[in-house]
Write an enzyme that holds these catalytic residues in place. Structure first.
Site, short mmCIF file in Angstrom:
data_model
loop_
_atom_site.label_atom_id
_atom_site.label_comp_id
_atom_site.label_asym_id
_atom_site.label_seq_id
_atom_site.Cartn_x
_atom_site.Cartn_y
_atom_site.Cartn_z
N TYR A 1 -36.17 -2.92 17.91
CA TYR A 1 -35.13 -3.96 17.97
C TYR A 1 -34.95 -4.60 16.59
O TYR A 1 -33.84 -4.68 16.07
CB TYR A 1 -35.49 -5.03 19.01
CG TYR A 1 -34.68 -6.29 18.81
CD1 TYR A 1 -33.32 -6.32 19.07
CD2 TYR A 1 -35.28 -7.46 18.30
CE1 TYR A 1 -32.56 -7.47 18.85
CE2 TYR A 1 -34.54 -8.60 18.07
CZ TYR A 1 -33.18 -8.60 18.35
OH TYR A 1 -32.43 -9.73 18.10
N ILE B 1 -25.94 -16.83 23.68
CA ILE B 1 -25.52 -17.54 22.47
C ILE B 1 -24.00 -17.46 22.32
O ILE B 1 -23.33 -18.45 21.97
CB ILE B 1 -26.24 -16.95 21.23
CG1 ILE B 1 -27.76 -17.03 21.43
CG2 ILE B 1 -25.83 -17.70 19.96
CD1 ILE B 1 -28.58 -16.30 20.37
N SER C 1 -31.77 -11.81 12.76
CA SER C 1 -32.93 -12.41 13.41
C SER C 1 -34.06 -12.58 12.41
O SER C 1 -34.19 -11.78 11.46
CB SER C 1 -33.38 -11.48 14.54
OG SER C 1 -34.65 -11.85 15.01
N LYS D 1 -31.76 -4.50 13.64
CA LYS D 1 -31.13 -5.63 12.93
C LYS D 1 -31.21 -5.42 11.42
O LYS D 1 -30.26 -5.68 10.68
CB LYS D 1 -31.81 -6.94 13.32
CG LYS D 1 -31.58 -7.37 14.75
CD LYS D 1 -30.16 -7.86 14.94
CE LYS D 1 -29.87 -8.20 16.38
NZ LYS D 1 -28.46 -8.47 16.65
P1 NAD Z 1 -27.32 -11.78 25.32
O1 NAD Z 1 -27.88 -10.51 25.85
O2 NAD Z 1 -27.25 -12.94 26.24
O3 NAD Z 1 -25.86 -11.52 24.72
C1 NAD Z 1 -25.48 -10.30 24.14
C2 NAD Z 1 -24.16 -9.91 24.75
O4 NAD Z 1 -23.72 -8.68 24.17
C3 NAD Z 1 -24.25 -9.68 26.27
O5 NAD Z 1 -23.23 -10.40 26.92
C4 NAD Z 1 -24.04 -8.16 26.43
O6 NAD Z 1 -23.40 -7.85 27.64
C5 NAD Z 1 -23.21 -7.83 25.19
N1 NAD Z 1 -23.33 -6.45 24.72
C6 NAD Z 1 -24.46 -5.76 24.44
N2 NAD Z 1 -24.16 -4.53 24.00
C7 NAD Z 1 -22.79 -4.43 23.99
C8 NAD Z 1 -21.89 -3.41 23.64
N3 NAD Z 1 -22.31 -2.22 23.23
N4 NAD Z 1 -20.56 -3.66 23.73
C9 NAD Z 1 -20.12 -4.86 24.16
N5 NAD Z 1 -20.94 -5.87 24.52
C10 NAD Z 1 -22.27 -5.66 24.43
O7 NAD Z 1 -28.15 -12.15 24.00
P2 NAD Z 1 -28.13 -13.46 23.13
O8 NAD Z 1 -29.46 -14.13 23.27
O9 NAD Z 1 -26.91 -14.23 23.40
O10 NAD Z 1 -28.10 -12.82 21.69
C11 NAD Z 1 -26.89 -12.63 20.98
C12 NAD Z 1 -27.19 -11.94 19.69
O11 NAD Z 1 -28.12 -12.71 18.92
C13 NAD Z 1 -27.84 -10.56 19.85
O12 NAD Z 1 -27.32 -9.69 18.88
C14 NAD Z 1 -29.30 -10.82 19.58
O13 NAD Z 1 -29.96 -9.69 19.08
C15 NAD Z 1 -29.23 -11.91 18.54
N6 NAD Z 1 -30.43 -12.75 18.50
C16 NAD Z 1 -30.85 -13.36 19.65
C17 NAD Z 1 -32.01 -14.14 19.63
C18 NAD Z 1 -32.53 -14.79 20.88
O14 NAD Z 1 -33.70 -15.17 20.91
N7 NAD Z 1 -31.74 -14.97 21.91
C19 NAD Z 1 -32.71 -14.30 18.43
C20 NAD Z 1 -32.23 -13.66 17.28
C21 NAD Z 1 -31.08 -12.89 17.33
C1 WQD Z 2 -42.79 -17.57 21.50
C2 WQD Z 2 -44.28 -17.88 21.56
C3 WQD Z 2 -45.63 -16.04 22.29
C4 WQD Z 2 -44.03 -15.83 26.34
C5 WQD Z 2 -38.81 -13.19 20.32
C6 WQD Z 2 -38.42 -11.90 19.66
C7 WQD Z 2 -37.57 -12.15 18.47
C8 WQD Z 2 -36.39 -13.09 18.77
C9 WQD Z 2 -36.78 -14.27 19.60
C10 WQD Z 2 -34.35 -11.89 18.92
C11 WQD Z 2 -45.17 -16.76 21.01
C12 WQD Z 2 -45.70 -17.16 23.27
C13 WQD Z 2 -44.28 -16.20 25.04
C14 WQD Z 2 -45.04 -16.06 27.32
C15 WQD Z 2 -46.44 -17.01 25.61
N1 WQD Z 2 -35.35 -12.44 19.48
N2 WQD Z 2 -45.47 -16.77 24.68
N3 WQD Z 2 -46.21 -16.64 26.92
O1 WQD Z 2 -41.91 -13.70 20.18
O2 WQD Z 2 -41.22 -15.62 18.67
O3 WQD Z 2 -39.54 -13.99 19.40
O4 WQD Z 2 -37.61 -13.88 20.69
O5 WQD Z 2 -34.16 -11.63 17.78
O6 WQD Z 2 -37.14 -10.92 18.02
O7 WQD Z 2 -39.59 -11.23 19.28
O8 WQD Z 2 -40.41 -15.58 21.05
O9 WQD Z 2 -40.31 -16.86 23.16
O10 WQD Z 2 -41.22 -14.50 23.21
O11 WQD Z 2 -42.57 -16.31 22.13
O12 WQD Z 2 -47.53 -17.53 25.30
O13 WQD Z 2 -44.89 -15.74 28.49
O14 WQD Z 2 -44.66 -18.05 22.93
O15 WQD Z 2 -46.87 -15.41 22.16
O16 WQD Z 2 -46.26 -17.35 20.37
P1 WQD Z 2 -40.89 -14.68 19.79
P2 WQD Z 2 -41.07 -15.78 22.48
#
Ligand code: NAD
Ligand code: WQD
Length: 349
Positions: free
Chosen positions: A151, A15, A127, A155
């Site tokens: 996790y 992201i 999240s 948050k």
């Molecule tokens: P990502 O793992 O691709 O990016 C996170 C980045 O943070 C990585 O580049 C990692 O190297 C860096 N990082 C981790 N710990 C660190 C530290 N201690 N010091 C410096 N850098 C550090 O993940 P993402 O999907 O891009 O997610 C970004 C943020 O959004 C995260 O905080 C994640 O929890 C949150 N988030 C992600 C999702 C999702 O589904 N991808 C959903 C909700 C929230």
């Molecule tokens: C989506 C749907 C699964 C994989 C997770 C984290 C959440 C957030 C986003 C950071 C669900 C189904 C999945 C597979 C499947 N991250 N599924 N087969 O669980 O909504 O959220 O990522 O904050 O914290 O929990 O996302 O993409 O894992 O699942 O059937 O191999 O797909 O059961 O219904 P989720 P997901």
């Protein structure tokens, strides 16, 4: 063109790299701090390729107070977007200390350094996992919180810390109070339209869309659909998928809001970033097949522990206060996922 510098923690990640593109295109100077624990510096080269602009990168850990202090002194950012964190739910259950140390302690160090540097504008990656399961499927920001894994709890703890920091400034009537936007993401998917940056998971993906994409390209043999007996329209789980480019545009809107009337006296406010509608797993598979012309090999498997049946955002507050809503649809999300996957079958490697 504006001359503000935004410091982006975790900017090399999925992201964060997309956010860097939007920030550079909006005219911000961008400083990335990332320890590369879950990313590759190539993502930042690609960001510069897309935008034709350069950014500054520091390979550093946000828990390293001295390094962070030096970076703040040198770069004088006005705002921080804080993406850095570990995000794998399963891993967090196996190694909770790692998650609390990295995510919670890391944020404590970051906010201490910010306080010392008098940089008090923060956009935080929260999240939808912070919500407790609710009778209503459509989540509003004032719903009860109650994450169900380490996790998610990391948050929720960070949200608490940031709310407390802001409240302390309100009590003290500080001259430059904390201005904080907690952005609660639903399910970010997709990639930049160029196909140059996208999600590059380590090993076997945990999340649905990268898994589907790897089955489609032949890297993985079969998708397991986790449960078809949920009380949803087709029995499979329903989630609010949001295009990553829409998501990061919400961050630019949040920066603007922090500088505006709503935050004039400081404050810490939470916003859902989601589309406001859900798709089931089978609907996602079907959309992927339609857009790509590929057949997805899948089997129905038992439910995954910790999963809920259905959730999607009420994004009304983000529309009202940030002037933000999603612009892209499911076909865009699928097409851009596939474009990234086919152009980068091995990610950034
Ligand atoms: P990502 O793992 O691709 O990016 C996170 C980045 O943070 C990585 O580049 C990692 O190297 C860096 N990082 C981790 N710990 C660190 C530290 N201690 N010091 C410096 N850098 C550090 O993940 P993402 O999907 O891009 O997610 C970004 C943020 O959004 C995260 O905080 C994640 O929890 C949150 N988030 C992600 C999702 C999702 O589904 N991808 C959903 C909700 C929230
Ligand atoms: C989506 C749907 C699964 C994989 C997770 C984290 C959440 C957030 C986003 C950071 C669900 C189904 C999945 C597979 C499947 N991250 N599924 N087969 O669980 O909504 O959220 O990522 O904050 O914290 O929990 O996302 O993409 O894992 O699942 O059937 O191999 O797909 O059961 O219904 P989720 P997901």
């Amino acid at each position: 063109m504006n001359n503000q510098t935004v410091l982006v923690t975790g900017g090399a990640g999925y992201i964060g790299s997309h956010a860097c593109v939007e920030l550079l295109q909006a005219g911000f100077k961008v400083v990335v701090v990332d320890n590369l624990t879950n990313s590759k510096p190539e993502s930042l080269s690609r960001v510069q390729q897309i935008t034709g602009k350069s950014l500054t990168f520091y390979q550093a850990d946000i828990r390293d107070k001295q390094a962070l202090t030096e970076i703040f002194a040198k770069e004088s950012p006005s705002t921080v977007i804080h993406f850095a964190g570990l995000k794998a739910v399963g891993e967090s259950c196996e190694q909770p200390q790692l998650y609390y140390h990295n995510n919670v302690y890391g944020t404590l160090v970051l906010t201490e350094v910010m306080t010392n540097a008098n940089v008090k504008q923060l956009v935080f990656s929260s999240s939808a996992t912070v919500y407790s399961e609710s009778a209503s499927k459509q989540y509003t920001e004032n719903f009860p919180l109650g994450a169900c894994n380490p996790y998610g709890r990391s948050k929720a703890m960070i949200e608490d810390i940031l709310r407390d920091l802001s409240a302390a400034d309100q009590i003290k009537q500080t001259e430059s109070p904390w201005k904080i936007a907690l952005l609660r993401y639903f399910n970010p998917i997709g990639a930049h339209q160029s196909g140059l940056i996208g999600e590059d998971p380590n090993g076997i993906p945990n999340n649905l869309m990268p898994y589907v994409a790897q089955v489609a390209i032949g890297k993985l043999p079969q998708l397991s659909v986790f449960g078809d007996d949920y009380p949803t329209r087709d029995g499979t789980g329903v989630r609010d998928y949001i295009h990553v480019v829409d998501l990061v545009k919400g961050h630019i809107k949040a920066i603007a809001a922090l500088a505006g009337e709503k935050f004039e006296a400081g404050g810490c406010r939470a916003y859902n970033l989601g589309a406001g509608r859900g798709y089931s797993v089978l609907e996602m598979i079907n959309a992927f097949e339609q857009v790509t012309g590929k057949t997805i090999n899948y089997k129905i498997s038992p439910r995954r522990t910790g999963d809920i049946a259905e959730c999607f955002a009420n994004p009304g507050l983000a529309l009202k206060e940030l002037n933000w809503k999603v612009e892209k649809n499911l076909d865009d999300m699928v097409a851009d996922t596939w474009n990234w996957q086919t152009k980068n079958p091995h990610g950034y490697a």
